[in-house]
Design a protein around this motif. Structure first.
Motif, mmCIF file in Angstrom:
data_model
loop_
_atom_site.group_PDB
_atom_site.id
_atom_site.type_symbol
_atom_site.label_atom_id
_atom_site.label_comp_id
_atom_site.label_asym_id
_atom_site.label_seq_id
_atom_site.Cartn_x
_atom_site.Cartn_y
_atom_site.Cartn_z
ATOM 1 N N ALA A 159 8.342 3.021 -6.105
ATOM 2 C CA ALA A 159 7.025 2.695 -6.670
ATOM 3 C C ALA A 159 5.916 3.419 -5.913
ATOM 4 O O ALA A 159 4.952 3.907 -6.524
ATOM 5 C CB ALA A 159 6.796 1.188 -6.646
ATOM 6 N N ALA A 160 6.044 3.511 -4.594
ATOM 7 C CA ALA A 160 5.042 4.227 -3.792
ATOM 8 C C ALA A 160 5.049 5.704 -4.168
ATOM 9 O O ALA A 160 3.986 6.321 -4.278
ATOM 10 C CB ALA A 160 5.326 4.036 -2.306
ATOM 11 N N HIS A 161 6.229 6.256 -4.377
ATOM 12 C CA HIS A 161 6.330 7.659 -4.796
ATOM 13 C C HIS A 161 5.597 7.877 -6.115
ATOM 14 O O HIS A 161 4.790 8.812 -6.248
ATOM 15 C CB HIS A 161 7.800 8.068 -4.919
ATOM 16 N N ARG A 162 5.852 7.003 -7.060
ATOM 17 C CA ARG A 162 5.196 7.106 -8.381
ATOM 18 C C ARG A 162 3.676 7.030 -8.226
ATOM 19 O O ARG A 162 2.937 7.801 -8.829
ATOM 20 C CB ARG A 162 5.675 5.964 -9.277
ATOM 21 N N ALA A 163 3.210 6.083 -7.416
ATOM 22 C CA ALA A 163 1.756 5.906 -7.236
ATOM 23 C C ALA A 163 1.113 7.114 -6.576
ATOM 24 O O ALA A 163 0.021 7.535 -6.967
ATOM 25 C CB ALA A 163 1.484 4.638 -6.426
ATOM 26 N N LEU A 164 1.777 7.670 -5.562
ATOM 27 C CA LEU A 164 1.205 8.801 -4.844
ATOM 28 C C LEU A 164 1.283 10.108 -5.628
ATOM 29 O O LEU A 164 0.468 10.999 -5.428
ATOM 30 C CB LEU A 164 1.891 8.962 -3.487
ATOM 31 N N ASP A 166 0.855 -1.181 0.000
ATOM 32 C CA ASP A 166 0.000 0.000 0.000
ATOM 33 C C ASP A 166 0.897 1.240 0.000
ATOM 34 O O ASP A 166 1.624 1.486 0.971
ATOM 35 C CB ASP A 166 -0.892 -0.032 1.242
ATOM 36 N N PRO A 167 0.875 2.029 -1.089
ATOM 37 C CA PRO A 167 1.771 3.185 -1.175
ATOM 38 C C PRO A 167 1.647 4.149 0.008
ATOM 39 O O PRO A 167 2.657 4.656 0.502
ATOM 40 C CB PRO A 167 1.364 3.865 -2.480
ATOM 41 N N ALA A 168 0.435 4.397 0.463
ATOM 42 C CA ALA A 168 0.254 5.323 1.578
ATOM 43 C C ALA A 168 0.866 4.775 2.862
ATOM 44 O O ALA A 168 1.508 5.513 3.620
ATOM 45 C CB ALA A 168 -1.226 5.640 1.778
ATOM 46 N N MET A 169 0.705 3.489 3.111
ATOM 47 C CA MET A 169 1.286 2.894 4.317
ATOM 48 C C MET A 169 2.806 2.867 4.240
ATOM 49 O O MET A 169 3.485 3.126 5.236
ATOM 50 C CB MET A 169 0.731 1.489 4.551
ATOM 51 N N ILE A 170 3.341 2.569 3.081
ATOM 52 C CA ILE A 170 4.795 2.603 2.910
ATOM 53 C C ILE A 170 5.296 4.013 3.195
ATOM 54 O O ILE A 170 6.279 4.207 3.919
ATOM 55 C CB ILE A 170 5.192 2.140 1.491
ATOM 56 N N ALA A 171 4.630 5.007 2.638
ATOM 57 C CA ALA A 171 5.048 6.396 2.830
ATOM 58 C C ALA A 171 4.903 6.829 4.286
ATOM 59 O O ALA A 171 5.772 7.542 4.813
ATOM 60 C CB ALA A 171 4.248 7.312 1.911
ATOM 61 N N LEU A 172 3.836 6.435 4.944
ATOM 62 C CA LEU A 172 3.668 6.786 6.361
ATOM 63 C C LEU A 172 4.757 6.150 7.214
ATOM 64 O O LEU A 172 5.299 6.793 8.120
ATOM 65 C CB LEU A 172 2.276 6.394 6.858
ATOM 66 N N ASP A 196 -1.991 13.329 3.351
ATOM 67 C CA ASP A 196 -2.237 13.838 2.001
ATOM 68 C C ASP A 196 -1.265 13.173 1.021
ATOM 69 O O ASP A 196 -0.055 13.178 1.245
ATOM 70 C CB ASP A 196 -2.031 15.350 2.003
ATOM 71 N N PRO A 197 -1.778 12.592 -0.062
ATOM 72 C CA PRO A 197 -0.887 11.938 -1.030
ATOM 73 C C PRO A 197 0.224 12.843 -1.553
ATOM 74 O O PRO A 197 1.344 12.384 -1.763
ATOM 75 C CB PRO A 197 -1.834 11.508 -2.150
ATOM 76 N N ALA A 198 -0.048 14.134 -1.723
ATOM 77 C CA ALA A 198 0.983 15.053 -2.210
ATOM 78 C C ALA A 198 2.112 15.203 -1.193
ATOM 79 O O ALA A 198 3.293 15.250 -1.562
ATOM 80 C CB ALA A 198 0.373 16.415 -2.534
ATOM 81 N N THR A 199 1.765 15.278 0.078
ATOM 82 C CA THR A 199 2.782 15.373 1.130
ATOM 83 C C THR A 199 3.595 14.086 1.202
ATOM 84 O O THR A 199 4.825 14.120 1.312
ATOM 85 C CB THR A 199 2.128 15.669 2.492
ATOM 86 N N LEU A 200 2.905 12.956 1.126
ATOM 87 C CA LEU A 200 3.608 11.668 1.165
ATOM 88 C C LEU A 200 4.511 11.503 -0.048
ATOM 89 O O LEU A 200 5.639 10.998 0.070
ATOM 90 C CB LEU A 200 2.596 10.523 1.270
ATOM 91 N N ALA A 201 4.060 11.956 -1.197
ATOM 92 C CA ALA A 201 4.895 11.899 -2.406
ATOM 93 C C ALA A 201 6.118 12.794 -2.242
ATOM 94 O O ALA A 201 7.232 12.419 -2.637
ATOM 95 C CB ALA A 201 4.084 12.303 -3.633
ATOM 96 N N ALA A 202 5.942 13.972 -1.642
ATOM 97 C CA ALA A 202 7.072 14.873 -1.413
ATOM 98 C C ALA A 202 8.091 14.231 -0.475
ATOM 99 O O ALA A 202 9.305 14.352 -0.685
ATOM 100 C CB ALA A 202 6.580 16.203 -0.846
ATOM 101 N N LEU A 203 7.611 13.552 0.549
ATOM 102 C CA LEU A 203 8.512 12.853 1.462
ATOM 103 C C LEU A 203 9.323 11.806 0.716
ATOM 104 O O LEU A 203 10.545 11.717 0.879
ATOM 105 C CB LEU A 203 7.735 12.188 2.588
ATOM 106 N N LEU A 204 8.652 11.011 -0.094
ATOM 107 C CA LEU A 204 9.355 9.960 -0.829
ATOM 108 C C LEU A 204 10.325 10.561 -1.840
ATOM 109 O O LEU A 204 11.418 10.026 -2.051
ATOM 110 C CB LEU A 204 8.356 9.007 -1.479
ATOM 111 N N GLY A 205 9.963 11.681 -2.438
ATOM 112 C CA GLY A 205 10.879 12.382 -3.328
ATOM 113 C C GLY A 205 12.107 12.881 -2.579
ATOM 114 O O GLY A 205 13.233 12.826 -3.097
ATOM 115 N N PHE A 206 11.902 13.346 -1.362
ATOM 116 C CA PHE A 206 13.005 13.772 -0.497
ATOM 117 C C PHE A 206 13.961 12.608 -0.262
ATOM 118 O O PHE A 206 15.181 12.766 -0.350
ATOM 119 C CB PHE A 206 12.414 14.288 0.824
ATOM 120 N N LEU A 207 13.423 11.434 0.024
ATOM 121 C CA LEU A 207 14.279 10.265 0.261
ATOM 122 C C LEU A 207 14.986 9.829 -1.016
ATOM 123 O O LEU A 207 16.166 9.480 -0.990
ATOM 124 C CB LEU A 207 13.452 9.110 0.839
ATOM 125 N N GLU A 208 14.290 9.869 -2.133
ATOM 126 C CA GLU A 208 14.902 9.484 -3.409
ATOM 127 C C GLU A 208 16.044 10.416 -3.786
ATOM 128 O O GLU A 208 16.993 9.994 -4.443
ATOM 129 C CB GLU A 208 13.863 9.505 -4.535
#
Length: 89
Positions: free
Chosen positions: A82-87, A9-15, A48-60
């Motif tokens: 993959a979670a970043h892409r999905a979110l 689950d992309p959101a759970m991975i990001a959280l 928020d998916p946008a915030t979670l995507a930003a977090l994953l982008g930060f890690l990438e």
């Protein structure tokens, strides 16, 4: 009732990645500085998916953190990407 598998689950991975990121004060401050979010804004938008995507982008953007986070939360680095892409979609 069986437990829901959230390992993909992309959101759970990001959280989980967010919790990992915030556990280290210097890394947490770098996240806030990079994203421009205040602690209050991060708390308010943590699901928020946008915030979670930003977090994953930060890690990438910093591969050592991406790899350490993946190891810390028990997923492969590719799962974070993959979670970043999905979110971000």
């Amino acid at each position: 009732m069986t437990a829901r598998d959230t390992s993909h689950d992309p959101a759970m991975i990001a959280l989980n990645a967010l919790v990992w990121t915030l556990a280290e004060p210097a890394r947490a401050n770098r996240l806030l500085d990079t994203t421009g979010l205040s602690p209050a804004e991060l708390r308010a938008s943590a699901s928020d998916p946008a915030t979670l995507a930003a977090l994953l982008g930060f890690l990438e953007a910093h591969e050592p953190d991406l790899i350490a986070c993946a190891d810390g939360i028990g997923v492969r680095p590719e799962a974070l990407v993959a979670a970043h892409r999905a979110l971000a979609a």
